[in-house]
Design an enzyme around this catalytic site. Structure first.
Site, PDB file in Angstrom:
ATOM      1  CB  ALA A   1       6.828  -6.143  -2.950  1.00 54.23           C
TER       2      ALA A   1
ATOM      3  CE1 TYR B   1      -0.197   0.776  12.017  1.00 52.81           C
ATOM      4  CE2 TYR B   1      -0.425   1.105  14.378  1.00 52.81           C
ATOM      5  CZ  TYR B   1       0.325   0.721  13.291  1.00 52.81           C
ATOM      6  OH  TYR B   1       1.618   0.275  13.489  1.00 52.81           O
TER       7      TYR B   1
ATOM      8  CG  LEU C   1       8.247  -6.838   7.711  1.00 59.16           C
ATOM      9  CD1 LEU C   1       9.449  -6.158   7.036  1.00 59.16           C
ATOM     10  CD2 LEU C   1       8.299  -6.635   9.216  1.00 59.16           C
ATOM     11  CB  ALA C   2       2.464  -7.237   3.909  1.00 62.31           C
TER      12      ALA C   2
ATOM     13  CG  ASP D   1      -2.504  -8.330  -2.668  1.00 62.47           C
ATOM     14  OD1 ASP D   1      -2.556  -8.477  -1.431  1.00 62.47           O
ATOM     15  OD2 ASP D   1      -3.098  -7.414  -3.266  1.00 62.47           O
ATOM     16  CB  ILE D   2      -0.587 -11.072   2.037  1.00 68.74           C
ATOM     17  CG1 ILE D   2      -1.183  -9.721   2.467  1.00 68.74           C
ATOM     18  CG2 ILE D   2       0.939 -11.023   2.023  1.00 68.74           C
ATOM     19  CD1 ILE D   2      -0.851  -9.340   3.909  1.00 68.74           C
TER      20      ILE D   2
ATOM     21  CE  LYS E   1       0.436  -2.816  13.043  1.00 71.74           C
ATOM     22  NZ  LYS E   1       1.350  -3.675  12.242  1.00 71.74           N
TER      23      LYS E   1
ATOM     24  CB  ILE F   1      -0.599   3.670   6.560  1.00 76.35           C
ATOM     25  CG1 ILE F   1       0.526   2.953   7.327  1.00 76.35           C
ATOM     26  CG2 ILE F   1      -1.004   4.955   7.262  1.00 76.35           C
ATOM     27  CD1 ILE F   1       0.162   2.572   8.727  1.00 76.35           C
TER      28      ILE F   1
ATOM     29  CB  SER G   1       2.067  -1.488  16.181  1.00 72.53           C
ATOM     30  OG  SER G   1       2.028  -0.120  16.510  1.00 72.53           O
TER      31      SER G   1
END
Length: 348
Positions: free
Chosen positions: A33, A137, A69-70, A50-51, A141, A73, A110
């Protein structure tokens, strides 16, 4: 198995870590996280990273699978920040997984990656993934899937899976979803199902939803099934539309012109009254309905209907439900949200 999960403290991550921990084939879960990590308990080892800049290859070393998943939004008003995580950070995850010799990489894509499509039938995973240009968004993706394609082509030895879920709901994410999409000015009590007396009736307002725990089960399934490869649509029945919503909540349908709704969304976003730009509306009205036949063939099925998932979310929003993680923290004050600029920073 040793499985690494990025974004482990969010809506999907918290459910996925629980699902993996209950599987006897999983010996260790590394829960990553950006802020405070998931606590280390039993099989779960929490790692704060942090990625965008963490040494991911070292973290991924020895992992059998990485589930990515990171995603951000918010802040919707600063695409440099969201792009740095969603696109650049995702690319770093993909490249680090390949460099570390990870056998399986699962990416959270998504329905938003799809190009505009039909609402009267379900499309399969071969539908074009050109996205919806007005939605950051969706653009992100699409870009992440493009980078995943390139890494996959360069590393055919790595099994690569991507899930394309519809809207993902659970009661424990109620406060987070309210913060991300509605903002601090919406009274929580107005989200109670009994308060929904009018349902907006817009052309093409047809969408799919799925309970977070069911999405988590899909991630668990594809991560552990060596035959799972490629893309999988994930959604529950029924497909949601104004007729279904009105019947579910005993509400009346209110016909509205799309142009007026979009203009109001744009104005309220510009005035910082709410954090959701109009690209989200554009995406909701444009993306197709998905067929879930392919993931069903793996043995997945939704335990919750889309209606139940939505109802649980609304109850969770009204009751200010959450979990003890930074993204899901129910105790972030609305004053703090307002001070962060309503969409100018990631809330929480």
């Amino acid at each position: 198995m040793r499985i690494v999960v990025t974004g482990a403290t969010g809506n999907v991550g918290t459910s996925l870590v629980r699902a993996l921990a209950a599987d006897e084939r999983v010996q260790e879960i590394v829960a990553i996280a950006r802020r405070r990590p998931a606590g280390s308990l039993g099989k779960v080892a929490g790692v704060q990273a942090d990625i965008v800049d963490a040494p991911l290859e070292a973290i991924f070393a020895g992992a059998d699978a990485v589930i990515h998943l990171a995603w951000l939004i918010q802040p919707s008003r600063d695409e440099r920040v969201t792009h740095s995580v969603n696109v650049d950070g995702s690319r770093r995850v993909f490249e680090a997984a390949a460099a570390a010799g990870v056998g399986t990489l699962v990416h959270a894509s998504s329905i938003g990656a799809y190009s505009p499509g039909p609402k009267d039938r379900g499309v399969d995973e071969t539908w074009p993934t050109g996205g919806i240009e007005s939605s950051f968004y969706s653009r992100h993706k699409v870009a992440a899937e493009g980078d995943l394609d390139r890494v996959q082509a360069a590393h055919p030895e790595m099994r690569v899976v991507r899930l394309r879920p519809g809207l993902i709901f659970k009661g424990e994410a109620g406060t987070e979803i309210r913060r991300l999409f509605a903002g601090p000015l919406l009274p929580a009590g107005l989200m109670h199902p009994r308060m929904l007396r009018l349902i907006p009736q817009l052309p093409r307002l047809v969408f799919q939803a799925v309970h977070t725990d069911d999405v988590a089960e899909a991630y668990r399934l594809v991560a552990l099934d060596p035959e799972a490869r490629g893309a999988y649509n994930v959604a529950a029945e029924p497909v949601l539309n104004p007729d279904v919503l009105a019947e579910t909540f005993g509400a009346r349908k209110l016909p509205l012109p799309v142009g007026a709704v979009r203009a109001l969304t744009q104005l309220s976003w510009k005035l910082r009254l709410q954090p959701t730009p109009p690209g989200w509306l554009d995406m909701a009205l444009a993306v197709p309905v998905m067929s879930t036949a392919r993931v069903s063939a793996l043995g997945w099925s939704a335990r919750h209907s889309s209606v139940d998932a939505l109802r649980e979310l609304l109850y969770g929003m009204a009751a200010r439900r959450g979990l003890d993680t930074p993204p899901l923290d129910p105790d972030v004050s609305r004053v703090q949200e307002i001070s962060q600029g309503v969409g100018a920073r990631n809330p929480g």
